[in-house]
Design an enzyme around this catalytic site. Structure first.
Site: not given
Ligand code: FAD
Ligand code: NAP
Length: 333
Positions: A136, A139-140
């Site tokens: 992701c 997300c990261d």
């Protein structure tokens, strides 16, 4: 003692399919209950710009899903933060167990559990998951400012992730096993024009390499699929973007499935192999897998559930013994 909740229509999943089913089932006065699962809002909460949702030239995925949730709630859908851990479809009312300890019984069930990211299955991928290996970028990605990154895959997700990661990374290498991308042409165009992205064709990821103490990624070993030659590439982040698999674990031994776990529905409807159980969205769709098609199927599932309950004599309302018949009104004139 654990609580038991009864509902006419239990919707499992909170992506575009689940929330749309919630809107339609609420407007049919079925008082549906929707269980959100581990990822409230579904896959679109893991992306940034969505450019193909009709009516919005551009909308952020998480914002769109907040709006869909609010819409379903406003129509009267009860939304519950729980995860279904077991489902018994052997008799009606159907029974579901929630991770919270709550038990649910339902006259009809709409399955909208979508899909989850696939992994390569390498031991080193597992070892560094959460420590440099991710599925992701939204997300990261932020953790890799000024660093070199690799992305594995050749579909829309891989190309979008690679493009997004150029906001942070100094360089992004896109590792793909062929020399042709599956991604839409417009995305391919953007990828090729981005000076920070370097595609590496005909290569597969063999191993993620890094340090043990502290646990962290230093690079990847890749193999040329034709020559077998191994090369090492420096990278602090590895993003696996090789597709998604249907989340059908709850029903795989109870419903007909095909193509690696996609729930089979009767063509032109959302009826599964068990009467009263309907499936919508990526869980049943191995072809289109889009937000708009999932939402469309969520609508169909709610209408199919309404018709099923009417035919069983469990809700009153319009005559649903005939096919839904919207076209019939038009031709009757
Ligand atoms: P999902 O969105 O997959 O939602 C599934 C839901 O089920 C989740 O809420 C989850 O919590 C819930 N669930 C699962 N198991 C359980 C359980 N046991 N109990 C309770 N709930 C459960 N499509 C587009 O049209 N445009 C795009 O720009 C686009 N970009 C994308 C970018 C990325 C990175 C990805 C991964 C996908 C993208 N897609 C895009 C595809 C799109 O996100 C999906 O087609 C769509 O989200 C599928 O909707 P769905 O409702 O079927 O399921
Ligand atoms: P996908 O289209 O299935 O593509 C997966 C990619 O990963 C393919 O290029 C595939 O290679 C590669 N791959 C698969 N297994 C591999 C393995 N073991 N090793 C190496 N490479 C592997 O998946 P996706 O990109 O996640 O897209 C899923 C769906 O969501 C699609 O329908 C897509 O259109 C949709 N989506 C849409 C948007 C958008 O509309 N903007 C954005 C994201 C996703 P091959 O090509 O060689 O098979």
């Amino acid at each position: 003692m654990a609580e038991t909740r009864h509902t006419r229509v239990l919707i499992i999943g909170s992506g575009p399919a689940g929330y749309t089913a919630g809107v339609y089932a609420s407007r049919a006065m079925l008082n549906p209950l929707l269980v959100q699962g581990i990822e409230p809002g579904g896959q679109l909460t893991t992306t940034t710009e969505v450019e193909n949702w009709p009516g919005d030239t551009e909308v952020q995925g998480p914002d769109l899903m907040v709006r869909m949730e609010a819409h379903a709630k406003a129509m009267g859908c009860e939304i519950v933060g729980d995860i279904i851990t077991a489902l018994d479809l052997s008799q009606r009312p159907f029974r579901a167990s929630g991770d919270s300890g709550t038990a649910y019984t339902a006259d009809a069930v709409i399955l909208a559990t979508g899909a989850r990211a696939k992994w390569l299955g390498l031991p080193s991928e597992e070892k560094f998951k959460g420590f440099g290996v991710s599925a992701c970028a939204t997300c990261d990605g932020f953790f890799y400012r000024g660093q070199e990154i690799v992305v594995v895959g050749g579909g829309n997700t891989a190309v979008e992730e690679a493009l997004f990661l150029t906001n942070f990374a100094s360089k992004v290498t896109l590792i793909h096993r062929r020399d042709e991308l599956r991604a839409e042409k417009i995305l391919q165009d953007r990828l090729m024009k981005n000076p920070k992205i370097e595609p590496l064709w005909f290569h597969t990821l063999e191993e993620v390499v890094g340090t043990d103490n502290p646990l962290g990624v230093e690079g990847v070993r890749v193999k040329h699929v034709k020559t077998g030659a191994i090369t090492e590439i420096a990278a602090k982040g590895v993003f696996i973007a090789i597709g998604h698999a249907p989340a059908s674990e709850l029903v795989r031994d109870q419903l007909e499935t095909h193509m690696g776990g996609y729930v089979v529905v009767r063509p032109g409807s959302t009826e599964t192999s068990v009467p009263g159980v309907f499936a919508a969205g990526d869980l049943t769709d191995h072809v289109y897998r889009q937000a708009v098609t999932s939402a469309g199927m969520g609508c169909m599932a709610a209408l199919d559930a309404e018709r099923f309950l009417a035919q069983a004599g469990e809700v009153s309302g319009r005559d649903m013994t005939e096919p839904l018949g919207y076209g019939a009104e038009a031709t009757a004139e």
